[in-house]
Design a protein around this motif. Structure first.
Motif, mmCIF file in Angstrom:
data_model
loop_
_atom_site.group_PDB
_atom_site.id
_atom_site.type_symbol
_atom_site.label_atom_id
_atom_site.label_comp_id
_atom_site.label_asym_id
_atom_site.label_seq_id
_atom_site.Cartn_x
_atom_site.Cartn_y
_atom_site.Cartn_z
ATOM 1 N N MET A 1 32.040 3.453 105.281
ATOM 2 C CA MET A 1 33.012 3.096 104.527
ATOM 3 C C MET A 1 34.398 2.736 105.041
ATOM 4 S SD MET A 1 31.924 2.320 101.627
ATOM 5 C CE MET A 1 33.471 2.462 100.689
ATOM 6 N N THR A 2 35.049 1.927 104.412
ATOM 7 C CA THR A 2 36.517 1.615 104.852
ATOM 8 C C THR A 2 37.385 2.883 104.956
ATOM 9 O OG1 THR A 2 36.296 -0.588 103.918
ATOM 10 C CG2 THR A 2 38.508 0.105 104.553
ATOM 11 N N ARG A 3 37.937 3.292 106.292
ATOM 12 C CA ARG A 3 38.840 4.156 105.965
ATOM 13 C C ARG A 3 40.312 3.899 105.287
ATOM 14 N NH1 ARG A 3 43.095 5.574 109.545
ATOM 15 N NH2 ARG A 3 42.970 3.716 110.713
ATOM 16 N N LEU A 4 40.556 4.975 104.397
ATOM 17 C CA LEU A 4 41.734 4.584 103.665
ATOM 18 C C LEU A 4 42.998 5.339 104.313
ATOM 19 C CD1 LEU A 4 40.378 4.980 99.995
ATOM 20 C CD2 LEU A 4 40.557 2.973 101.416
ATOM 21 N N ARG A 27 31.809 -10.595 96.373
ATOM 22 C CA ARG A 27 30.638 -9.747 97.188
ATOM 23 C C ARG A 27 30.983 -8.513 97.680
ATOM 24 N NH1 ARG A 27 26.061 -12.126 95.527
ATOM 25 N NH2 ARG A 27 25.653 -14.161 96.836
ATOM 26 N N ALA A 28 32.201 -8.374 98.141
ATOM 27 C CA ALA A 28 32.963 -7.124 98.475
ATOM 28 C C ALA A 28 32.929 -5.754 97.378
ATOM 29 C CB ALA A 28 34.355 -6.917 98.974
ATOM 30 N N ARG A 29 32.984 -6.145 96.308
ATOM 31 C CA ARG A 29 33.047 -5.643 95.227
ATOM 32 C C ARG A 29 31.480 -4.912 94.922
ATOM 33 N NH1 ARG A 29 33.739 -1.547 93.076
ATOM 34 N NH2 ARG A 29 33.719 -1.100 90.835
ATOM 35 N N GLN A 30 30.641 -6.022 95.122
ATOM 36 C CA GLN A 30 29.046 -5.812 94.897
ATOM 37 C C GLN A 30 28.799 -4.638 95.935
ATOM 38 O OE1 GLN A 30 27.646 -9.755 95.066
ATOM 39 N NE2 GLN A 30 27.276 -9.778 92.759
ATOM 40 N N ARG A 31 29.479 -4.625 97.095
ATOM 41 C CA ARG A 31 29.121 -3.546 98.114
ATOM 42 C C ARG A 31 29.557 -2.354 97.702
ATOM 43 N NH1 ARG A 31 26.481 -6.701 102.540
ATOM 44 N NH2 ARG A 31 26.522 -4.521 103.744
ATOM 45 N N GLY A 32 30.147 -2.187 96.719
ATOM 46 C CA GLY A 32 30.808 -0.699 96.262
ATOM 47 C C GLY A 32 32.374 -0.721 96.527
ATOM 48 N N LEU A 33 33.008 -1.509 97.287
ATOM 49 C CA LEU A 33 34.265 -1.243 97.577
ATOM 50 C C LEU A 33 35.393 -1.738 96.350
ATOM 51 C CD1 LEU A 33 33.964 -3.435 101.028
ATOM 52 C CD2 LEU A 33 34.261 -0.877 100.883
ATOM 53 N N ALA A 34 36.188 -0.930 96.306
ATOM 54 C CA ALA A 34 37.322 -1.322 95.519
ATOM 55 C C ALA A 34 38.238 -2.494 96.116
ATOM 56 C CB ALA A 34 38.279 -0.041 95.424
ATOM 57 N N VAL A 35 38.271 -3.487 95.076
ATOM 58 C CA VAL A 35 39.022 -4.838 95.772
ATOM 59 C C VAL A 35 40.003 -5.353 94.651
ATOM 60 C CG1 VAL A 35 38.382 -7.275 96.274
ATOM 61 C CG2 VAL A 35 36.914 -5.432 96.653
ATOM 62 N N ASN A 327 39.420 -26.757 113.882
ATOM 63 C CA ASN A 327 38.703 -27.468 112.702
ATOM 64 C C ASN A 327 37.507 -26.267 112.107
ATOM 65 O OD1 ASN A 327 40.575 -29.133 112.467
ATOM 66 N ND2 ASN A 327 39.186 -30.578 113.003
ATOM 67 N N ALA A 328 37.369 -25.172 113.106
ATOM 68 C CA ALA A 328 36.171 -24.250 112.443
ATOM 69 C C ALA A 328 36.988 -23.213 111.762
ATOM 70 C CB ALA A 328 35.401 -23.919 113.685
ATOM 71 N N PRO A 329 36.160 -22.449 110.775
ATOM 72 C CA PRO A 329 36.926 -21.366 110.259
ATOM 73 C C PRO A 329 37.123 -20.170 110.979
ATOM 74 C CG PRO A 329 34.391 -21.327 109.513
ATOM 75 C CD PRO A 329 34.598 -22.516 110.342
ATOM 76 N N LEU A 330 38.155 -19.367 110.452
ATOM 77 C CA LEU A 330 38.565 -18.014 111.162
ATOM 78 C C LEU A 330 38.089 -17.089 110.134
ATOM 79 C CD1 LEU A 330 42.157 -19.265 111.441
ATOM 80 C CD2 LEU A 330 40.561 -19.291 113.087
ATOM 81 N N LEU A 331 36.966 -16.188 110.851
ATOM 82 C CA LEU A 331 36.270 -15.239 109.790
ATOM 83 C C LEU A 331 36.239 -14.085 110.666
ATOM 84 C CD1 LEU A 331 33.225 -17.442 109.146
ATOM 85 C CD2 LEU A 331 35.096 -17.175 107.768
ATOM 86 N N GLY A 332 36.557 -12.866 109.913
ATOM 87 C CA GLY A 332 36.313 -11.769 110.367
ATOM 88 C C GLY A 332 37.748 -10.910 110.830
ATOM 89 N N GLU A 362 29.702 -8.032 104.581
ATOM 90 C CA GLU A 362 28.993 -7.373 105.366
ATOM 91 C C GLU A 362 29.828 -6.602 106.225
ATOM 92 O OE1 GLU A 362 25.832 -6.715 105.395
ATOM 93 O OE2 GLU A 362 25.648 -5.928 107.577
ATOM 94 N N TYR A 363 30.953 -7.480 106.884
ATOM 95 C CA TYR A 363 31.843 -6.709 107.867
ATOM 96 C C TYR A 363 32.736 -5.566 107.127
ATOM 97 C CZ TYR A 363 35.911 -5.978 110.399
ATOM 98 O OH TYR A 363 36.937 -5.245 111.297
ATOM 99 N N LEU A 364 33.242 -5.831 106.018
ATOM 100 C CA LEU A 364 34.156 -5.013 105.129
ATOM 101 C C LEU A 364 33.498 -3.617 104.889
ATOM 102 C CD1 LEU A 364 35.882 -7.678 103.045
ATOM 103 C CD2 LEU A 364 36.970 -6.168 104.636
ATOM 104 N N ALA A 365 32.083 -3.948 104.500
ATOM 105 C CA ALA A 365 31.269 -2.515 104.329
ATOM 106 C C ALA A 365 30.657 -1.929 105.266
ATOM 107 C CB ALA A 365 30.082 -3.095 103.291
ATOM 108 N N THR A 366 30.462 -2.734 106.408
ATOM 109 C CA THR A 366 29.653 -1.865 107.594
ATOM 110 C C THR A 366 30.899 -1.721 108.860
ATOM 111 O OG1 THR A 366 28.923 -3.767 108.735
ATOM 112 C CG2 THR A 366 27.581 -2.847 106.943
#
Lengths: 386, 386
Positions: A1-4, A27-35, A327-332, A362-366
């Motif tokens: 889990m994310t360190r707070l 999607r992040a909320r569905q992984r149990g995170l507070a968003v 022109n490609a996205p910035l992800l992560g 996935e990244y935010l949860a793991t």
């Protein structure tokens, strides 16, 4: 889990409540995170204007195979993504598995589409060459001069506005906090992003801050130099026509062409809307609808489908595509700990929404960057110049 | 004074609160008559969409000399009419003594304008031939291909929307009763029009009933056959652009041309609005803005003034010009006692507003048809077929 952090109010703070920000939040909320999503007017952004074509195969560019794979992955998730949203909210997204027809108006276009077809074949993509006669059989409203083209059965469409509405409701129902305020400054403490100060001076702190503010992402005050490349605004003007009932279906699938060097597309929706897009103009943060932009779209659309003359012109609009340097996205994750990017989707924001949301969640949860996202690291520009 | 029927509620009932109806009501009220205007939404009608060009000389057609005289008479009254309205209401009408430049884009246009110029000279009208170079000196934004044309110093402009607003307030201040209801039926008793039944069943009775309902005038139920000729709707689509401050003035006067047979005009207002009009379509009571209409206006305007490309397109709209069988207005008493016409102004409603109001008020106050109105009797069609 994310360190707070000490005093953090949320696990994840998403800056920007456009289509990408809302989907990531859901999607992040569905992984149990507070968003929390921070946006003065969530549900806005470029998707409000976009045509919503889901066309990774038809829009394939040479040298962009990683983007192709990302686009195809997202396109494959769309039917389920739309169904899940509908189940969660009771709202339809206008997702339609129509396929796309890309046609040539002259010999040069035909040669170009022929090369694209060969490229498709080398990559094993589903793409069928059709003659002019076959194209007009598929779409009888096409101009007699159409010389053939490509039929791509898997390039579909969705309604960006309906999608935004559904995502907003899905977020609310899932317990995402919608904080209706401007992001005034990124808060950085001990070399780590810890949240945002709002326009009213409030501190919203978070374990991770996700920048999903489109072409305004890199302009957030407080962002250290070199953490995020510029995300330039690429203006697109677009028209919305209405297909009166006696004329329907008028068109049965997305129709694309290159007319005088400009990419033109017509996206017919089930509710009778016909979207005609789009100009591509690099002139800053300007969303003015101009006489010239509307003229060019109507002129080119008229050349491709002369029958549009009779259709009511219901709306004109302009939006800003967020374009990264390649022109490609910035992800992560970015080079700044705690700061995550989900922006720079350029012409593909609507298409890439499901996969972006899945990869970021996935990244935010793991804490692990999924392989599909790796080529789109926001740090790739820093690396190449080092 | 007007003879009143038993139980009449007003001296004059004006059916239709567009620009003509309101101006007639205002002037009639100034003559001491009790006046009611019946309209569900007074201040609407074709003038809301119109460009507001006051161009009797540039728009002169062969065989329409009586209309020319009426137009010139109205044009001459405009400055004072606007000043009087401004004094009565504190509102500006956008009246601007700019003059008009009518230009030719090809040899045929040039020949046609040359003939119009000769016609102007025979009639002693103020109209000056200018070369292409002189035209571009007057209006530097004109396309290089412009081959010359006519400069008409006395053809001016007004803002139809501001005019409507001012007339509405002038009526209110003068004590005209604005009755916000639909006219459902003309009331005829003992072979005389005695008023109107409204959509809610109310009887509004009057000594004189003035039909000023534009292209809906002849469709009022209860109107006996042959009293009013048909007033057909002639649709005009029009665009409103904005001239940003750095581009001003952009154009300094009305600019007209015939492009591919279509009459095009650009009317630049003092507030930076640039009106581009207009299509002319005979297809019933339809005010749809179409892709084809907007396309043609932009295409032709772009050919005449290429710089419009950069201007914001702010609004598109369509209105219905009320066209009588000979395209000239219907002014004065009809064959049905008590029923008066003030409609059928076709392309000239805004131009003819001051003179129509004066002539109708004179007739309503005195019972005598002024000489200037005589050629426009609503009975002229019945006479010619007899």
């Amino acid at each position: 889990m994310t360190r707070l952090e000490d005093g953090a109010r949320t696990d994840v703070l998403v800056v920007g409540g456009g289509i990408i920000g809302l989907a990531v939040a859901w999607r992040a909320r569905q992984r149990g995170l507070a968003v929390t999503v921070l946006d003065p007017r969530p549900g806005g952004g470029a998707a409000l204007v976009a045509a919503g074509m889901l066309a990774p195969v038809t829009e394939l560019q040479y040298g962009e195979e990683p983007l192709l794979h990302l686009g195809i992955a997202s396109n494959r998730r769309y039917a389920e993504f739309a169904a899940e949203l509908a189940a969660a909210t009771g709202l339809e997204t206008g997702y339609r598995a129509t396929g796309t027809l890309a046609v040539a108006l002259d010999a040069d276009d035909k040669a170009e589409l022929g090369e694209l077809h060969a490229f498709h074949q080398r990559l094993g993509l589903d793409s069928t060459w059709v003659t002019g006669r076959e194209a007009r059989k598929l779409e009888p409203m096409l101009a007699p001069g159409v010389r053939g083209g490509l039929h791509v059965a898997d390039d579909h469409q969705v309604d960006g506005r309906r999608l935004l509405t559904a995502l907003l409701r899905a977020c609310e129902r899932a317990g995402v906090v919608l904080h209706r305020a401007e992001a005034a400054e990124l808060l950085v403490e001990h070399d780590r992003a810890v949240g945002v100060r709002t326009g009213t001076g409030e501190r919203v702190t978070a374990g991770r801050t996700v920048l999903a503010a489109g072409c305004r992402s890199h302009r957030l005050p407080g962002l250290p130099d070199g953490v995020l490349p510029p995300v330039r605004p690429v203006k697109g003007q677009i028209l919305r026509l209405r297909i009166p009932a006696p004329y329907r279906p008028f068109l049965s699938r997305n129709v694309r062409a290159v007319v005088r060097g400009a990419h033109l597309y017509l996206v017919p929706r089930a509710d009778g809307e016909l979207v005609v897009g789009a100009t591509s103009e690099e002139q800053g943060y300007d969303t003015t609808v101009t006489a010239g932009g509307v003229y060019e779209l109507l002129r080119d659309a008229h050349e491709l489908v002369p029958g549009i003359t009779e259709l009511p012109l219901v709306e004109t609009g302009a939006g800003l595509r967020p374009g990264s340097p390649d022109n490609a996205p910035l992800l992560g994750p970015t080079a700044l700990p705690g700061l995550v990017a989900a922006t720079g989707h350029y012409r593909n924001g609507v298409l890439l929404t499901p996969v972006t949301a899945d990869l970021l969640a996935e990244y935010l949860a793991t804490g692990t960057v999924p392989a599909l996202a790796a080529p789109f690291s926001p740090s790739r520009f820093a690396r190449s110049s080092a």
